[in-house]
Design a protein around this motif. Structure first.
Motif, PDB file in Angstrom:
ATOM      1  N   GLN A 248     -30.891 -61.181  50.710  1.00  0.00           N
ATOM      2  CA  GLN A 248     -30.252 -60.603  49.505  1.00  0.00           C
ATOM      3  C   GLN A 248     -30.669 -58.912  49.738  1.00  0.00           C
ATOM      4  OE1 GLN A 248     -31.516 -61.052  45.479  1.00  0.00           O
ATOM      5  NE2 GLN A 248     -29.193 -61.240  44.955  1.00  0.00           N
ATOM      6  N   THR A 249     -32.083 -58.872  49.840  1.00  0.00           N
ATOM      7  CA  THR A 249     -32.443 -57.570  50.200  1.00  0.00           C
ATOM      8  C   THR A 249     -31.635 -56.759  51.408  1.00  0.00           C
ATOM      9  OG1 THR A 249     -34.553 -58.102  49.367  1.00  0.00           O
ATOM     10  CG2 THR A 249     -34.537 -55.992  50.617  1.00  0.00           C
ATOM     11  N   VAL A 250     -31.578 -57.300  52.369  1.00  0.00           N
ATOM     12  CA  VAL A 250     -30.677 -56.681  53.563  1.00  0.00           C
ATOM     13  C   VAL A 250     -29.294 -56.433  53.152  1.00  0.00           C
ATOM     14  CG1 VAL A 250     -30.235 -57.077  55.835  1.00  0.00           C
ATOM     15  CG2 VAL A 250     -32.287 -57.694  55.111  1.00  0.00           C
ATOM     16  N   ASP A 251     -28.679 -57.326  52.467  1.00  0.00           N
ATOM     17  CA  ASP A 251     -27.358 -57.190  52.133  1.00  0.00           C
ATOM     18  C   ASP A 251     -27.283 -55.934  51.042  1.00  0.00           C
ATOM     19  OD1 ASP A 251     -24.680 -58.447  51.747  1.00  0.00           O
ATOM     20  OD2 ASP A 251     -25.162 -58.420  49.784  1.00  0.00           O
ATOM     21  N   ARG A 252     -28.013 -55.975  50.110  1.00  0.00           N
ATOM     22  CA  ARG A 252     -27.858 -54.907  49.330  1.00  0.00           C
ATOM     23  C   ARG A 252     -28.028 -53.549  49.930  1.00  0.00           C
ATOM     24  NH1 ARG A 252     -31.530 -57.376  44.243  1.00  0.00           N
ATOM     25  NH2 ARG A 252     -30.005 -58.626  43.303  1.00  0.00           N
ATOM     26  N   ALA A 253     -28.981 -53.414  50.712  1.00  0.00           N
ATOM     27  CA  ALA A 253     -29.571 -52.145  51.622  1.00  0.00           C
ATOM     28  C   ALA A 253     -28.148 -51.639  52.479  1.00  0.00           C
ATOM     29  CB  ALA A 253     -30.651 -52.495  52.576  1.00  0.00           C
ATOM     30  N   LEU A 254     -27.670 -52.750  53.250  1.00  0.00           N
ATOM     31  CA  LEU A 254     -26.310 -52.555  53.880  1.00  0.00           C
ATOM     32  C   LEU A 254     -25.305 -52.111  53.163  1.00  0.00           C
ATOM     33  CD1 LEU A 254     -26.666 -55.354  56.720  1.00  0.00           C
ATOM     34  CD2 LEU A 254     -27.268 -52.916  57.029  1.00  0.00           C
ATOM     35  N   SER A 255     -25.207 -52.422  52.119  1.00  0.00           N
ATOM     36  CA  SER A 255     -23.843 -52.073  51.175  1.00  0.00           C
ATOM     37  C   SER A 255     -24.063 -50.721  50.646  1.00  0.00           C
ATOM     38  CB  SER A 255     -24.093 -53.071  49.842  1.00  0.00           C
ATOM     39  OG  SER A 255     -23.984 -54.374  50.048  1.00  0.00           O
ATOM     40  N   ILE A 256     -25.126 -50.106  50.781  1.00  0.00           N
ATOM     41  CA  ILE A 256     -25.383 -48.621  50.607  1.00  0.00           C
ATOM     42  C   ILE A 256     -24.577 -47.712  51.586  1.00  0.00           C
ATOM     43  CG2 ILE A 256     -27.078 -46.740  50.240  1.00  0.00           C
ATOM     44  CD1 ILE A 256     -28.995 -48.874  49.207  1.00  0.00           C
ATOM     45  N   LEU A 257     -24.618 -48.254  52.437  1.00  0.00           N
ATOM     46  CA  LEU A 257     -23.938 -47.483  53.776  1.00  0.00           C
ATOM     47  C   LEU A 257     -22.554 -47.081  53.504  1.00  0.00           C
ATOM     48  CD1 LEU A 257     -25.812 -48.868  56.876  1.00  0.00           C
ATOM     49  CD2 LEU A 257     -26.428 -46.921  55.542  1.00  0.00           C
ATOM     50  N   PRO A 258     -21.705 -48.223  53.157  1.00  0.00           N
ATOM     51  CA  PRO A 258     -20.276 -47.724  53.117  1.00  0.00           C
ATOM     52  C   PRO A 258     -19.955 -46.842  51.684  1.00  0.00           C
ATOM     53  CG  PRO A 258     -20.417 -50.091  53.356  1.00  0.00           C
ATOM     54  CD  PRO A 258     -21.858 -49.482  53.286  1.00  0.00           C
ATOM     55  N   LEU A 259     -20.932 -47.059  50.910  1.00  0.00           N
ATOM     56  CA  LEU A 259     -20.795 -46.220  49.642  1.00  0.00           C
ATOM     57  C   LEU A 259     -21.170 -44.650  50.123  1.00  0.00           C
ATOM     58  CD1 LEU A 259     -20.826 -45.405  46.590  1.00  0.00           C
ATOM     59  CD2 LEU A 259     -23.097 -46.122  46.619  1.00  0.00           C
ATOM     60  N   LEU A 260     -22.004 -44.459  50.863  1.00  0.00           N
ATOM     61  CA  LEU A 260     -22.326 -43.307  51.443  1.00  0.00           C
ATOM     62  C   LEU A 260     -21.425 -42.580  52.268  1.00  0.00           C
ATOM     63  CD1 LEU A 260     -26.333 -43.281  51.405  1.00  0.00           C
ATOM     64  CD2 LEU A 260     -25.007 -42.762  49.582  1.00  0.00           C
ATOM     65  N   ALA A 261     -20.768 -43.638  52.904  1.00  0.00           N
ATOM     66  CA  ALA A 261     -19.754 -43.050  53.800  1.00  0.00           C
ATOM     67  C   ALA A 261     -18.541 -42.296  53.127  1.00  0.00           C
ATOM     68  CB  ALA A 261     -19.290 -44.364  54.584  1.00  0.00           C
TER      69      ALA A 261
ATOM     70  N   SER B  96     -34.951 -48.791  40.022  1.00  0.00           N
ATOM     71  CA  SER B  96     -36.001 -48.851  40.942  1.00  0.00           C
ATOM     72  C   SER B  96     -35.898 -49.896  41.895  1.00  0.00           C
ATOM     73  CB  SER B  96     -37.014 -49.605  40.040  1.00  0.00           C
ATOM     74  OG  SER B  96     -36.773 -51.063  39.670  1.00  0.00           O
ATOM     75  N   THR B  97     -34.955 -50.544  42.012  1.00  0.00           N
ATOM     76  CA  THR B  97     -34.719 -51.466  43.205  1.00  0.00           C
ATOM     77  C   THR B  97     -33.668 -50.781  43.892  1.00  0.00           C
ATOM     78  OG1 THR B  97     -34.587 -53.458  41.880  1.00  0.00           O
ATOM     79  CG2 THR B  97     -33.299 -53.544  43.814  1.00  0.00           C
ATOM     80  N   ALA B  98     -32.744 -49.948  43.675  1.00  0.00           N
ATOM     81  CA  ALA B  98     -31.895 -48.898  44.475  1.00  0.00           C
ATOM     82  C   ALA B  98     -32.831 -47.980  45.005  1.00  0.00           C
ATOM     83  CB  ALA B  98     -30.809 -48.309  43.640  1.00  0.00           C
ATOM     84  N   LEU B  99     -33.847 -47.334  44.324  1.00  0.00           N
ATOM     85  CA  LEU B  99     -34.656 -46.331  44.731  1.00  0.00           C
ATOM     86  C   LEU B  99     -35.547 -46.996  46.171  1.00  0.00           C
ATOM     87  CD1 LEU B  99     -35.804 -43.543  44.725  1.00  0.00           C
ATOM     88  CD2 LEU B  99     -37.550 -44.248  43.287  1.00  0.00           C
ATOM     89  N   ARG B 100     -35.903 -48.117  45.743  1.00  0.00           N
ATOM     90  CA  ARG B 100     -36.683 -48.673  47.127  1.00  0.00           C
ATOM     91  C   ARG B 100     -35.859 -49.137  48.207  1.00  0.00           C
ATOM     92  NH1 ARG B 100     -38.017 -52.751  44.219  1.00  0.00           N
ATOM     93  NH2 ARG B 100     -36.786 -54.472  45.274  1.00  0.00           N
ATOM     94  N   LEU B 101     -34.811 -49.257  48.088  1.00  0.00           N
ATOM     95  CA  LEU B 101     -33.777 -49.634  49.004  1.00  0.00           C
ATOM     96  C   LEU B 101     -33.540 -48.176  49.635  1.00  0.00           C
ATOM     97  CD1 LEU B 101     -31.378 -52.098  47.396  1.00  0.00           C
ATOM     98  CD2 LEU B 101     -33.018 -52.573  49.324  1.00  0.00           C
ATOM     99  N   LEU B 102     -33.179 -47.200  48.976  1.00  0.00           N
ATOM    100  CA  LEU B 102     -32.837 -45.924  49.716  1.00  0.00           C
ATOM    101  C   LEU B 102     -34.092 -45.245  50.404  1.00  0.00           C
ATOM    102  CD1 LEU B 102     -30.948 -44.670  46.533  1.00  0.00           C
ATOM    103  CD2 LEU B 102     -29.909 -44.851  48.927  1.00  0.00           C
TER     104      LEU B 102
END
Length: 250
Positions: free
Chosen positions: A3-16, A34-40
């Motif tokens: 789930q952590t990996v899935d969330r982290a990878l979901s950030i990339l299309p957003l920043l695209a 806080s979770t989003a910051l950790r992933l970023l």
């Protein structure tokens, strides 16, 4: 962890889509800030995202470097060849794969027909760019200005009475190919040979290669060959998914 990996990878299309702040990322992922910051932070440490002075995040240069490296090492012929073999087995006809390189369209793979009649095409040799179906597909995907410049610089040999006569006719044909998503050469290079082609698209949606099915009139007529168009398009789409690393639909 998945789930952590899935969330982290979901950030990339957003920043695209463009730079985004912490709150925007958290909202898109539906997680606490806080979770989003950790992933970023993790993505930032690996160079996949970059924090700007305005505290917003954008895609990092490391991501682009990896993408470029992957494209340079992509074995188009090796990935697509099984699809060419399968198409050849289904149809019995000659199947070609071509790419556009340095102003020429070149065959990079070929699977011979099961019939005694053989085509003279050779891997590594340029195609007849003004008439070949694969050439039309590759050039039709070029930006308009580049497409026009290429067309106006070409010579237009009269291989047969059906050959493309000039740049204006070629540009009109490329416009049709671009709109319909497939191409033909019905006696334009050799009167007795017909061909139907389809584009292979990469992860960016651009045409990176083209495949075609060719057959002589003594084996199959043009109308019967055109009936294979759905199969040819499906094969090209599946090959494009493999090139892009996109899973096949279930």
């Amino acid at each position: 962890m998945s789930q952590t990996v899935d969330r982290a990878l979901s950030i990339l299309p957003l920043l695209a889509e463009g730079p985004a702040g912490l709150e925007q990322v958290a909202a898109r992922l539906e997680v606490h800030k806080s979770t989003a910051l950790r992933l970023l932070r993790t993505l930032h440490e690996h160079g996949l995202v970059y924090r700007q002075q305005d505290q917003r995040y954008r895609l990092g240069t490391r991501l682009f470097a990896l993408a470029q490296q992957a494209m340079e090492n992509l074995d188009i012929r090796g990935i697509v060849h099984p699809h060419l073999v399968a198409l050849n087995e289904r149809t019995g006809h000659t199947v070609h794969l071509a790419v556009y390189e340095q102003g020429e369209v070149v065959y990079i793979d070929k699977v011979e027909s099961r019939y005694p009649v053989r085509m003279y095409s050779r891997i590594g040799r340029p195609v007849a760019i003004t008439v070949a179906a694969v050439a039309k597909l590759l050039l039709a995907d070029l930006p308009e200005a580049e497409r026009r410049a290429v067309a106006e610089q070409l010579e237009y040999p009269r291989y047969t009475a059906k050959s493309t006569p000039d740049a204006a006719a070629f540009l009109a044909e490329l416009a049709r190919v671009r709109e319909q998503g497939w191409a033909t050469d019905l006696g334009g290079h050799e009167e007795s040979i017909n061909c139907v082609g389809a584009p292979l698209r990469g992860a960016d949606g651009r045409v990176c290669a083209a495949l075609s099915v060719s057959a002589p009139n003594v084996v199959v007529g043009a109308e019967e060959l055109l009936q294979l168009r759905p199969l040819i398009l499906r094969t090209a789409e599946a090959a494009g998914r493999d090139l892009s690393g996109i899973p096949s639909p279930q």
